[in-house]
Design a protein around this motif. Structure first.
Motif, mmCIF file in Angstrom:
data_model
loop_
_atom_site.group_PDB
_atom_site.id
_atom_site.type_symbol
_atom_site.label_atom_id
_atom_site.label_comp_id
_atom_site.label_asym_id
_atom_site.label_seq_id
_atom_site.Cartn_x
_atom_site.Cartn_y
_atom_site.Cartn_z
ATOM 1 N N UNK A 31 -57.812 58.589 -104.525
ATOM 2 C CA UNK A 31 -56.783 59.231 -104.973
ATOM 3 C C UNK A 31 -55.626 58.402 -104.554
ATOM 4 N N UNK A 32 -54.448 58.147 -105.539
ATOM 5 C CA UNK A 32 -53.489 57.231 -104.994
ATOM 6 C C UNK A 32 -52.036 58.148 -105.081
ATOM 7 N N UNK A 33 -52.239 59.102 -106.245
ATOM 8 C CA UNK A 33 -50.801 60.121 -106.158
ATOM 9 C C UNK A 33 -51.197 61.358 -106.076
ATOM 10 N N UNK A 34 -50.335 61.837 -104.820
ATOM 11 C CA UNK A 34 -50.293 63.493 -104.957
ATOM 12 C C UNK A 34 -49.046 64.076 -105.095
ATOM 13 N N UNK A 35 -48.845 65.073 -105.191
ATOM 14 C CA UNK A 35 -47.748 66.142 -105.301
ATOM 15 C C UNK A 35 -47.680 66.888 -103.974
ATOM 16 N N UNK A 36 -46.712 67.502 -103.381
ATOM 17 C CA UNK A 36 -46.817 68.394 -102.252
ATOM 18 C C UNK A 36 -45.926 69.553 -102.715
ATOM 19 N N UNK A 37 -46.389 70.880 -102.579
ATOM 20 C CA UNK A 37 -45.544 72.051 -103.063
ATOM 21 C C UNK A 37 -45.664 73.005 -102.250
ATOM 22 N N UNK A 38 -45.000 74.248 -102.159
ATOM 23 C CA UNK A 38 -45.370 75.391 -101.341
ATOM 24 C C UNK A 38 -44.161 76.332 -101.311
ATOM 25 N N UNK A 39 -43.939 77.181 -100.444
ATOM 26 C CA UNK A 39 -43.084 78.130 -100.347
ATOM 27 C C UNK A 39 -41.584 77.633 -100.220
ATOM 28 N N UNK A 40 -40.531 78.563 -100.706
ATOM 29 C CA UNK A 40 -39.246 77.983 -100.708
ATOM 30 C C UNK A 40 -38.702 78.952 -99.172
ATOM 31 N N UNK A 41 -37.884 78.439 -98.545
ATOM 32 C CA UNK A 41 -37.640 78.937 -96.886
ATOM 33 C C UNK A 41 -37.835 80.620 -96.897
ATOM 34 N N UNK A 42 -36.862 81.073 -97.780
ATOM 35 C CA UNK A 42 -37.036 82.676 -97.760
ATOM 36 C C UNK A 42 -38.164 83.279 -98.189
ATOM 37 N N UNK A 43 -39.120 82.702 -98.630
ATOM 38 C CA UNK A 43 -40.380 83.309 -98.971
ATOM 39 C C UNK A 43 -41.260 83.372 -97.589
ATOM 40 N N UNK A 44 -40.778 82.419 -96.673
ATOM 41 C CA UNK A 44 -41.678 82.299 -95.515
ATOM 42 C C UNK A 44 -40.670 82.871 -94.186
ATOM 43 N N UNK A 45 -39.587 83.702 -94.709
ATOM 44 C CA UNK A 45 -38.831 84.325 -93.693
ATOM 45 C C UNK A 45 -38.081 83.160 -92.930
ATOM 46 N N UNK A 46 -37.673 82.018 -93.477
ATOM 47 C CA UNK A 46 -36.773 81.420 -93.028
ATOM 48 C C UNK A 46 -35.461 81.397 -93.832
ATOM 49 N N UNK A 47 -34.447 81.356 -92.849
ATOM 50 C CA UNK A 47 -33.007 81.680 -93.556
ATOM 51 C C UNK A 47 -32.042 80.779 -93.014
ATOM 52 N N UNK A 48 -32.413 79.927 -91.827
ATOM 53 C CA UNK A 48 -31.345 79.047 -91.363
ATOM 54 C C UNK A 48 -32.006 77.583 -91.372
ATOM 55 N N UNK A 49 -31.387 76.553 -91.645
ATOM 56 C CA UNK A 49 -31.866 75.078 -91.317
ATOM 57 C C UNK A 49 -32.329 74.778 -90.149
ATOM 58 N N UNK A 50 -31.873 75.408 -89.096
ATOM 59 C CA UNK A 50 -32.415 75.078 -87.698
ATOM 60 C C UNK A 50 -33.253 76.102 -87.289
ATOM 61 N N UNK A 51 -34.147 76.621 -88.016
ATOM 62 C CA UNK A 51 -34.990 77.800 -87.625
ATOM 63 C C UNK A 51 -36.214 76.895 -86.998
ATOM 64 N N UNK A 52 -36.514 77.202 -85.771
ATOM 65 C CA UNK A 52 -37.610 76.625 -84.818
ATOM 66 C C UNK A 52 -38.898 76.405 -85.421
ATOM 67 N N UNK A 53 -39.242 77.587 -86.271
ATOM 68 C CA UNK A 53 -40.474 77.378 -86.943
ATOM 69 C C UNK A 53 -40.518 76.389 -87.938
ATOM 70 N N UNK A 54 -39.519 75.738 -88.664
ATOM 71 C CA UNK A 54 -39.564 74.708 -89.500
ATOM 72 C C UNK A 54 -40.215 73.527 -88.595
ATOM 73 N N UNK A 55 -40.151 73.361 -87.541
ATOM 74 C CA UNK A 55 -40.873 72.146 -86.651
ATOM 75 C C UNK A 55 -42.369 72.478 -86.872
ATOM 76 N N UNK A 56 -42.858 73.426 -86.978
ATOM 77 C CA UNK A 56 -44.221 73.905 -87.072
ATOM 78 C C UNK A 56 -44.832 73.512 -88.470
ATOM 79 N N UNK A 57 -44.042 73.949 -89.337
ATOM 80 C CA UNK A 57 -44.449 73.717 -90.712
ATOM 81 C C UNK A 57 -44.354 72.129 -90.897
ATOM 82 N N UNK A 58 -43.315 71.520 -90.508
ATOM 83 C CA UNK A 58 -43.363 70.078 -90.780
ATOM 84 C C UNK A 58 -44.486 69.314 -90.095
ATOM 85 N N UNK A 59 -44.780 69.718 -88.642
ATOM 86 C CA UNK A 59 -46.076 69.098 -88.053
ATOM 87 C C UNK A 59 -47.172 69.404 -88.800
ATOM 88 N N UNK A 60 -47.479 70.530 -89.283
ATOM 89 C CA UNK A 60 -48.738 70.830 -89.969
ATOM 90 C C UNK A 60 -48.961 70.162 -91.319
#
Length: 188
Positions: free
Chosen positions: A1-30
């Motif tokens: 496998x050499x090429x992949x795509x990444x996709x998923x929820x938009x912020x509001x679908x995850x209950x995230x409404x601010x760019x500095x929401x602390x939960x983003x750190x956990x999503x990015x680390x995952x």
């Protein structure tokens, strides 16, 4: 496998409404914890359409990983100016990331014209990649379900891998990061 795509929820679908929401750190680390093994196993390119939320967060993670790994990132929005109706903070982030990735090219060289552009984008990503990493919860549903359904159908006739990130994976990351934090253990 050499090429992949990444996709998923938009912020509001995850209950995230601010760019500095602390939960983003956990999503990015995952996402980072899922992407690193794929890169170490041979992924050379990651293609995204540049949607707000999981795609841009993955892009941020990948830009940081480029310092350590030989991985390339491409943003392929379905049409020009896809970010024009987004909140200003997300527009700035999108534009900054477009300057930091290896390739940016709209699939349709015009502004939004209709839903066919999104369907064509999904098909293009399937045709150009060997697999996808998708943050999705089957029980909750949401917009990533459209791509996932196409990917499952595509998988029936093509050698195509689907890797999942679930809310449970994010919960595990939260617990692990809390346990790694010395301050976590200092509270009575």
């Amino acid at each position: 496998m050499r090429v992949i795509t990444v996709t998923g929820y938009k912020p509001m679908e995850m209950g995230i409404f601010k760019v500095d929401d602390p939960n983003i750190v956990f999503v990015k680390e995952t996402l980072r914890r899922r992407l690193v093994p794929l890169i170490e196993e041979g992924v050379e390119w990651v293609l995204i359409s540049g949607q707000m939320g999981v795609e841009l967060w993955a892009c941020e993670v990948l830009v940081a990983l480029k310092e350590q790994y030989n991985v390339h990132v491409g943003i392929f929005p379905p049409f020009n100016n896809q970010e024009s109706r987004w909140p200003e903070a997300q527009q700035e982030e999108y534009r900054r990331l477009c300057e930091e990735v290896d390739h940016v090219q709209a699939l349709y060289n015009k502004d939004y014209d209709g839903p066919y552009q999104f369907r064509a984008k999904d098909q293009w990503l399937l045709d150009k990649t060997d697999g996808c990493l998708i943050l999705y919860d089957e029980e909750t549903g949401g917009s990533p379900g459209y791509f996932l359904e196409k990917a499952k159908n595509y998988q029936e006739t093509h050698d195509y891998s689907i890797f999942y990130v679930t809310p449970f994976d994010i919960d595990d990351t939260v617990r692990e990061m809390q346990m790694e934090d010395p301050d976590y253990w200092n509270h009575s």
